[in-house]
Design an enzyme around this catalytic site. Sequence first.
Site, PDB file in Angstrom:
ATOM      1  CE  LYS A  67       5.332  15.866  -4.645  1.00  0.00           C
ATOM      2  NZ  LYS A  67       4.193  15.332  -5.392  1.00  0.00           N
TER       3      LYS A  67
ATOM      4  CB  CYS B 137      10.348  10.871   7.890  1.00  0.00           C
ATOM      5  SG  CYS B 137       9.405   9.631   8.730  1.00  0.00           S
TER       6      CYS B 137
HETATM    7  O1  M6R Z   1       8.712  10.456  -6.555  1.00  0.00           O
HETATM    8  P1  M6R Z   1       8.139   9.375  -7.411  1.00  0.00           P
HETATM    9  O2  M6R Z   1       7.669   9.861  -8.728  1.00  0.00           O
HETATM   10  O3  M6R Z   1       9.056   8.201  -7.546  1.00  0.00           O
HETATM   11  O4  M6R Z   1       6.867   8.883  -6.594  1.00  0.00           O
HETATM   12  C1  M6R Z   1       6.117   7.776  -7.020  1.00  0.00           C
HETATM   13  C2  M6R Z   1       4.783   7.737  -6.320  1.00  0.00           C
HETATM   14  O5  M6R Z   1       4.941   7.602  -4.941  1.00  0.00           O
HETATM   15  C3  M6R Z   1       3.944   8.985  -6.606  1.00  0.00           C
HETATM   16  O6  M6R Z   1       3.794   9.197  -7.975  1.00  0.00           O
HETATM   17  C4  M6R Z   1       2.553   8.865  -5.969  1.00  0.00           C
HETATM   18  O7  M6R Z   1       1.852   7.820  -6.570  1.00  0.00           O
HETATM   19  C5  M6R Z   1       1.803  10.185  -6.099  1.00  0.00           C
HETATM   20  N1  M6R Z   1       1.586  10.728  -4.797  1.00  0.00           N
HETATM   21  C6  M6R Z   1       0.499  10.050  -6.781  1.00  0.00           C
HETATM   22  O8  M6R Z   1      -0.138  11.272  -6.906  1.00  0.00           O
END
Ligand code: M6R
Length: 608
Positions: A603, A2
Amino acid sequence: MCGIFAITSNRRNNIGETLVECAEKLTYRGYDTVGCATVYKNKIHLRKDKGKFDIVATKLRLSEMRGSKGIAQLRWATFGAPSKLNAQPHLDCDEDLCAAHNGNILNFLPLREQYTHEGHTVRSMNDGEICVHAIERYYDQLGDMVEAIQKGCNDLKGDYAFAVMHRDDDKVYAVKMGSSLFAGIGKGETCVSSDLPSILPITREILNIHDGELVILSPTTIEIRRISDGQLVERKPYTSDADIRVAQKGGYPHFMLKEIHEQVSSTRTLFSAIREPYISQFVGSLINANRVFFVACGSSYHAAVVGSYYFNELANVAVIPVIGGQFISHYGDAVRKGDVVVCVSQSGETKDVIDVVHHCRNRDVKILSIINVLGSTLTHLSDLYLPLGSGFEISVPATKTYTSQVTLFNYLAALSGQKREVLESTRAEEIITDLKTHLPALIEETISTNTIKARALAPYLSKYSHFYVLGYGITHGVALEGALKIKEVCYIVADGMYSSEFKHGPLSIVEEGYPIVFTIAPKDSEHLVNHLAEVECRGARIIITGEDHPLLRRYVKDDDFFLIPESNQYLSPILQAIPLQLMAYHLATYKNIDPDYPRNISKTLTVR
Ligand code: M6R
């Protein structure tokens, strides 16, 4: 998950246009539903529906909404199905107030029952609606927005941020309680948002908001108060130098492809973003730690897995990589003073990682972080953090930030090895020089060598609903990452695993033509011939990412060999992810999937 954006202005009365321009930049945070509310002639106007931002904005003509203040919300659904009714913002019972939130209100169901019993009209099954009723409940008694928000927040449990406005004044109020929130001060207008890209079209004067704070926006001022006691907080704005062009596609059809290409420059900007003395302090903490845990989720976790191999090989330091959501149940009771937890996160907001920080804080464990988004929650909670300097990563799949994380781990491991005197200084210097000076050109070469091959492979791979990506040693994390990319943007069950494990069961799935992708580090080429032979004799179609090697050539057709330029063995895992990113990208577009916004994903995941 969100995104919220809210603004109040004394320069505009067509605020819909601004809401659309700014909120559209939060699309990566959620695209299940979209809504905008404005106040025009002391009446709240609300338009919302199910769907992605650009589609709903056109359908509902959001840019035509009149008024000089407004709130926009882009939702990634948790409580309540993605529907018009559950879309945010939400109105209170009398349509005096309107609010939108980001995060989760965990006691939503009991509060819904209580408020309904008290006579409130709670229209949806979305937890965001409870915020507006919590404030309404006290506003009706006290007639003061600040006090009503303070008291309302006492009722709400969870991690969230929200923006709320009353139809009778020129103010917008916003609260940060665990989810991200930034404020911007422009000329004759102020705004708040879940993330910076949406504020930059208005202003570069930014105020970071901290947990437990209430922001009161008028068109010319921003006041910050502590929610607990109403105390005023003094904070000076800073000028953001973020490059807004990074949040635009710049001629590429998708952000994902643009960000894959940006890896040439983002691995350079990494080294200007990290600075002494913080690097030395970081390395010092790692090598003096009792135990080191790398804690992360998704792609960041995969980077941490590769990082743990670097630390073993280059510094002889045993690092335990742990998935954020698993840490507390697996190691939570065992961590103690002297241990170091390194949180790795692009967003700096991932709830599973933030929970680990809170847990470890109570146990005197040092928290170091590697973060891309400055001003994020994790930057405030860490004892020390290193920035990735990748700029905005808009596409939901992580690409350039993953690569910079792995690059940084290689660098930190070489420094640690040098400091511990287990790696000769000249060798450490060579590794560091390769990272700082040769890596960008090697990335460029890897992209150009493999783009056509990745596009050509898509029709074949698209016929399969599942396949494997296998890695070994230092490429294990690369295989996990490649498989995640394919799952995430192609909706194909790609299973990433350690290649020596394949014979312990999954081998039975292989039949004529079955795709198996191997990521092979140069030093393992000979050793992996066994693994290749096992699947080749059963008819598998082998696809390889790795450096050229005559032994490997025997098992793979030219078109299926995704070649990595020759380099030192530690650059290889960095480069090997790139053909896998390209495969995922071209497979997604071949299947008519928008890789920037894969279904069901956000994301930034600020929920447990
Ligand atoms: O913001 P973050 O690096 O903590 O996010 C972790 C995951 O949600 C993120 O890497 C997710 O797996 C990606 N969308 C993969 O491409």
